[in-house]
Design a protein around this motif. Structure first.
Motif, PDB file in Angstrom:
ATOM      1  N   PHE A   1       0.841  -1.194   0.000  1.00 19.43           N
ATOM      2  CA  PHE A   1       0.000   0.000   0.000  1.00 19.43           C
ATOM      3  C   PHE A   1       0.877   1.245   0.000  1.00 19.43           C
ATOM      4  O   PHE A   1       1.964   1.254   0.598  1.00 19.43           O
ATOM      5  N   THR A   2       0.381   2.294  -0.631  1.00 19.44           N
ATOM      6  CA  THR A   2       1.074   3.573  -0.639  1.00 19.44           C
ATOM      7  C   THR A   2       0.083   4.681  -0.329  1.00 19.44           C
ATOM      8  O   THR A   2      -0.929   4.813  -1.021  1.00 19.44           O
ATOM      9  N   ILE A   3       0.381   5.444   0.699  1.00 17.69           N
ATOM     10  CA  ILE A   3      -0.450   6.599   1.027  1.00 17.69           C
ATOM     11  C   ILE A   3       0.207   7.843   0.461  1.00 17.69           C
ATOM     12  O   ILE A   3       1.436   7.976   0.477  1.00 17.69           O
ATOM     13  N   SER A   4      -0.610   8.727  -0.068  1.00 12.43           N
ATOM     14  CA  SER A   4      -0.092   9.992  -0.593  1.00 12.43           C
ATOM     15  C   SER A   4      -1.105  11.086  -0.305  1.00 12.43           C
ATOM     16  O   SER A   4      -2.257  10.812   0.049  1.00 12.43           O
ATOM     17  N   ARG A   5      -0.645  12.301  -0.506  1.00  7.48           N
ATOM     18  CA  ARG A   5      -1.498  13.427  -0.109  1.00  7.48           C
ATOM     19  C   ARG A   5      -1.268  14.577  -1.057  1.00  7.48           C
ATOM     20  O   ARG A   5      -0.128  14.893  -1.401  1.00  7.48           O
ATOM     21  N   ASP A   6      -2.342  15.187  -1.485  1.00 14.69           N
ATOM     22  CA  ASP A   6      -2.289  16.376  -2.322  1.00 14.69           C
ATOM     23  C   ASP A   6      -2.866  17.514  -1.490  1.00 14.69           C
ATOM     24  O   ASP A   6      -4.088  17.661  -1.392  1.00 14.69           O
ATOM     25  N   ASN A   7      -2.002  18.304  -0.905  1.00  9.56           N
ATOM     26  CA  ASN A   7      -2.476  19.374  -0.022  1.00  9.56           C
ATOM     27  C   ASN A   7      -3.246  20.440  -0.795  1.00  9.56           C
ATOM     28  O   ASN A   7      -4.159  21.070  -0.250  1.00  9.56           O
ATOM     29  N   ALA A   8      -2.895  20.642  -2.055  1.00 16.02           N
ATOM     30  CA  ALA A   8      -3.601  21.649  -2.862  1.00 16.02           C
ATOM     31  C   ALA A   8      -5.052  21.220  -3.113  1.00 16.02           C
ATOM     32  O   ALA A   8      -5.944  22.067  -3.198  1.00 16.02           O
ATOM     33  N   ARG A   9      -5.278  19.911  -3.223  1.00 12.99           N
ATOM     34  CA  ARG A   9      -6.623  19.385  -3.444  1.00 12.99           C
ATOM     35  C   ARG A   9      -7.280  18.908  -2.156  1.00 12.99           C
ATOM     36  O   ARG A   9      -8.405  18.415  -2.188  1.00 12.99           O
ATOM     37  N   ASN A  10      -6.554  19.020  -1.045  1.00 12.07           N
ATOM     38  CA  ASN A  10      -7.091  18.585   0.254  1.00 12.07           C
ATOM     39  C   ASN A  10      -7.558  17.138   0.201  1.00 12.07           C
ATOM     40  O   ASN A  10      -8.622  16.786   0.720  1.00 12.07           O
ATOM     41  N   THR A  11      -6.760  16.320  -0.449  1.00 13.38           N
ATOM     42  CA  THR A  11      -7.150  14.931  -0.679  1.00 13.38           C
ATOM     43  C   THR A  11      -6.014  13.992  -0.289  1.00 13.38           C
ATOM     44  O   THR A  11      -4.843  14.291  -0.536  1.00 13.38           O
ATOM     45  N   VAL A  12      -6.386  12.885   0.313  1.00 16.46           N
ATOM     46  CA  VAL A  12      -5.431  11.839   0.639  1.00 16.46           C
ATOM     47  C   VAL A  12      -5.839  10.583  -0.123  1.00 16.46           C
ATOM     48  O   VAL A  12      -7.026  10.321  -0.313  1.00 16.46           O
ATOM     49  N   TYR A  13      -4.843   9.833  -0.579  1.00 13.44           N
ATOM     50  CA  TYR A  13      -5.069   8.642  -1.390  1.00 13.44           C
ATOM     51  C   TYR A  13      -4.446   7.428  -0.710  1.00 13.44           C
ATOM     52  O   TYR A  13      -3.469   7.542   0.031  1.00 13.44           O
ATOM     53  N   LEU A  14      -5.002   6.276  -1.012  1.00 12.60           N
ATOM     54  CA  LEU A  14      -4.395   5.021  -0.595  1.00 12.60           C
ATOM     55  C   LEU A  14      -4.398   4.088  -1.803  1.00 12.60           C
ATOM     56  O   LEU A  14      -5.448   3.610  -2.226  1.00 12.60           O
ATOM     57  N   GLN A  15      -3.219   3.874  -2.361  1.00 10.29           N
ATOM     58  CA  GLN A  15      -3.056   2.933  -3.463  1.00 10.29           C
ATOM     59  C   GLN A  15      -2.788   1.566  -2.861  1.00 10.29           C
ATOM     60  O   GLN A  15      -1.813   1.398  -2.119  1.00 10.29           O
TER      61      GLN A  15
END
Length: 115
Positions: A66-80
């Motif tokens: 699993f990989t967690i990432s975050r786009d602060n500009a979009r206020n979104t967090v992802y979990l691949q």
């Protein structure tokens, strides 16, 4: 802070899914964000977390898959999630740690991995 999770579904073992969680509201109070999961009859456990600066932390079961990432500009967090296993089946919840109100939870999204 309100959190809207999406991206769950049914996948075969070995497959992949990408979860997304969009934050709205008082987003400037958010520090860490993360994903938790809860299987039937079990407690809710941390899967992965990420700081505002991008530092990550994973449960042992998630490391390497699993990989967690975050786009602060979009206020979104992802979990691949790759190489999914039946034991990954659970309801996945996103969470945000806020300065003012503590932890906020999203509504949960079901992930089912068939063998």
């Amino acid at each position: 802070v309100q959190l809207q999770a999406s991206g769950g579904g049914l996948v075969q073992a070995g497959g992949s899914l990408r979860l997304s969680c969009a934050a709205s509201g008082n987003i400037f109070t958010i520090n860490d964000m993360g994903w938790y999961r809860q299987a039937p009859g079990k407690q809710r456990d941390l899967v992965a977390a990420i700081t505002r600066g991008g530092r990550t932390n994973y449960a042992d079961s998630a490391k390497g898959r699993f990989t967690i990432s975050r786009d602060n500009a979009r206020n979104t967090v992802y979990l691949q999630m790759n190489n999914l296993k039946p034991e990954d089946t659970a309801v996945y919840y996103c969470a945000a740690e806020t300065i003012v109100a503590g932890r906020s939870w999203g509504q949960g999204t079901q992930v089912t991995v068939s063998s």
